[in-house]
Write a protein that holds these residues in place. Structure first.
Motif, short mmCIF file in Angstrom:
data_model
loop_
_atom_site.label_atom_id
_atom_site.label_comp_id
_atom_site.label_asym_id
_atom_site.label_seq_id
_atom_site.Cartn_x
_atom_site.Cartn_y
_atom_site.Cartn_z
N LEU A 49 38.94 20.28 59.36
CA LEU A 49 38.69 21.02 60.46
C LEU A 49 36.90 20.41 61.32
CD1 LEU A 49 40.07 22.42 63.35
CD2 LEU A 49 38.88 24.34 62.22
N THR A 50 36.28 20.35 62.75
CA THR A 50 35.84 20.02 62.84
C THR A 50 35.51 20.87 64.36
OG1 THR A 50 35.53 17.52 62.27
CG2 THR A 50 34.50 17.83 63.72
N ILE A 51 33.72 20.60 64.59
CA ILE A 51 33.38 21.53 65.48
C ILE A 51 32.44 21.16 66.27
CG2 ILE A 51 32.27 22.99 64.66
CD1 ILE A 51 32.20 25.05 66.65
N MET A 52 31.93 20.49 67.26
CA MET A 52 31.23 19.29 67.75
C MET A 52 30.50 20.22 68.72
SD MET A 52 31.38 14.89 67.80
CE MET A 52 32.07 15.49 69.49
N ASP A 53 28.93 20.12 69.13
CA ASP A 53 28.65 19.81 69.88
C ASP A 53 28.66 18.88 70.82
OD1 ASP A 53 26.09 20.01 71.92
OD2 ASP A 53 24.82 21.21 70.44
N VAL A 54 28.36 19.39 72.09
CA VAL A 54 28.61 17.54 72.97
C VAL A 54 27.96 16.83 73.48
CG1 VAL A 54 31.25 18.25 73.23
CG2 VAL A 54 29.14 19.06 75.32
N ASP A 55 26.17 18.14 72.98
CA ASP A 55 26.00 16.93 74.33
C ASP A 55 24.89 16.82 72.84
OD1 ASP A 55 26.06 18.58 76.31
OD2 ASP A 55 25.15 20.31 76.24
N THR A 56 24.78 17.07 72.08
CA THR A 56 23.74 16.23 70.16
C THR A 56 24.17 15.73 69.94
OG1 THR A 56 23.96 18.24 69.21
CG2 THR A 56 22.39 18.31 70.58
N LYS A 57 25.62 15.63 70.20
CA LYS A 57 27.00 15.29 68.74
C LYS A 57 27.13 15.10 67.28
CE LYS A 57 28.75 12.65 72.48
NZ LYS A 57 27.66 13.52 73.65
N GLU A 58 26.32 16.65 66.97
CA GLU A 58 25.96 16.96 65.74
C GLU A 58 27.24 17.85 65.29
OE1 GLU A 58 23.22 20.05 63.00
OE2 GLU A 58 23.16 19.88 65.71
N PHE A 59 28.03 17.88 64.52
CA PHE A 59 28.78 18.47 64.31
C PHE A 59 29.05 19.23 62.58
CE2 PHE A 59 29.43 13.94 62.31
CZ PHE A 59 30.13 14.24 61.32
N TRP A 60 30.07 20.01 62.76
CA TRP A 60 30.61 20.78 61.47
C TRP A 60 31.38 20.77 60.82
CZ3 TRP A 60 27.67 21.46 65.48
CH2 TRP A 60 26.40 22.15 65.26
N GLN A 61 32.05 20.93 59.45
CA GLN A 61 33.23 20.78 59.09
C GLN A 61 33.34 21.75 58.53
OE1 GLN A 61 33.11 16.42 58.18
NE2 GLN A 61 35.14 16.21 59.93
N SER A 62 34.95 21.95 58.03
CA SER A 62 35.06 22.99 56.67
C SER A 62 35.55 22.35 56.17
CB SER A 62 36.40 23.61 57.16
OG SER A 62 37.60 22.78 57.70
N GLU A 63 35.99 23.04 54.96
CA GLU A 63 36.17 21.95 53.48
C GLU A 63 37.71 21.40 54.15
OE1 GLU A 63 34.22 21.89 50.81
OE2 GLU A 63 32.70 22.90 52.17
N PRO A 64 38.32 21.18 53.31
CA PRO A 64 39.58 20.57 53.67
C PRO A 64 40.38 20.92 53.85
CG PRO A 64 38.13 18.03 52.25
CD PRO A 64 37.80 19.50 52.65
N LEU A 65 41.39 20.75 54.83
CA LEU A 65 42.05 22.32 54.44
C LEU A 65 43.33 22.32 53.51
CD1 LEU A 65 43.09 24.13 57.46
CD2 LEU A 65 41.42 22.71 56.97
N ASP A 66 43.60 21.45 52.55
CA ASP A 66 44.36 21.50 51.39
C ASP A 66 43.55 22.18 50.09
OD1 ASP A 66 42.80 18.81 51.44
OD2 ASP A 66 44.34 18.07 50.03
N PHE A 67 42.32 22.10 49.82
CA PHE A 67 41.31 22.68 49.48
C PHE A 67 41.60 23.97 49.77
CE2 PHE A 67 37.28 24.76 48.61
CZ PHE A 67 37.28 24.39 47.18
N LEU A 68 41.40 24.65 51.07
CA LEU A 68 42.20 25.95 51.98
C LEU A 68 42.65 26.31 51.90
CD1 LEU A 68 39.38 25.77 54.71
CD2 LEU A 68 38.64 26.35 52.56
N TYR A 69 43.91 25.69 51.40
CA TYR A 69 45.22 26.32 50.91
C TYR A 69 45.96 25.49 49.90
CZ TYR A 69 44.26 28.51 55.84
OH TYR A 69 43.88 29.13 57.32
#
Length: 241
Positions: A214-234
């Protein structure tokens, strides 16, 4: 204050917690969710509870996804179908077996409150899937296409990268907004797991419904952060795989 856009969640509450922590989101930040909060992983009801609570502390914009509409039809009208079950609905139905009528009603109200799109003061459009009218969102004949259409993304993918915006053959849809942010069609289909920009269209659905993060992105700077792959979390679930 930052403005964040968040891709398709598909019932992955653990992933939301990760991206919020990794991006160090505060109550000062604006959060724009692109839809598809449900269907796939086992925590769809908890995801909606989380978003409802988040709306009381943050400036949030919640866009309607096609899966959210399918859930609303099921909760409100007892309308389900085999196709929905095959695309993540079954996990959602099972998850709602222990949810009270009171909470279901609260979720119905949340789903009914979702917006088809959000256009900010910088002419940046946030929409789940796309739009088809050459004159833009205000002229769309079939509003369901806001959360079902794939042609906007396909057009951006297929566009000749050397073509200038002022070329007479340049797609008019891609000139109306400075930037367009979408989900709906996972970038994993083109072998990517990070946000992809084609023309002025940013796709931030990085495959959380399947085996992507899952991804969250700063729309101004385009920096983004991600979760672990969901099949790893579940690890004991299939998601939409």
């Amino acid at each position: 204050m930052r403005t964040f856009v968040i891709g398709d969640i598909h019932g992955g509450l653990r992933a939301i917690h990760q991206i919020m922590e990794r991006a160090k989101v505060t109550t000062e930040d604006i959060l724009i969710f692109l839809g598809d909060y449900v269907d796939g992983w086992s925590q769809s009801p908890q995801v909606i509870d989380y978003l409802i609570a988040l709306n009381s502390t943050n400036n949030c914009h919640f866009i309607r996804g096609n899966h959210d509409e399918l859930l609303l039809h099921w909760l409100n009208d007892n309308k389900d179908n085999v196709l929905w079950y095959k695309h993540g609905g079954e996990a959602t139905v099972l998850a709602y077996e222990t949810v009270s009528l009171e909470i279901k009603q609260r979720h119905i109200e949340f789903l009914q409150s979702l917006k088809d799109h959000y256009l900010d003061d910088k002419n940046r459009l946030f929409i789940h899937a796309g739009f088809t009218n050459m004159n833009g969102i205000d002229f769309e004949y079939f509003p369901k296409l806001f959360y079902w259409d794939r042609t906007l993304w396909e057009t951006a993918l297929a566009l000749d990268k050397t073509m200038k915006r002022n070329h007479p053959m340049y797609p008019k849809r891609l000139t109306l907004y400075d930037e367009v942010y979408i989900g709906h069609t996972p970038v994993t289909r083109i072998g990517e797991t990070k946000p992809v920009v084609m023309a002025n269209v940013w796709n931030v659905d990085t495959g959380a419904a399947f085996k992507g993060p899952l991804t969250i992105m700063d729309v101004d700077t385009k920096e983004f952060w991600q979760s672990e792959p969901l099949d790893f979390l579940y690890p004991n679930e299939k998601g939409r795989n």
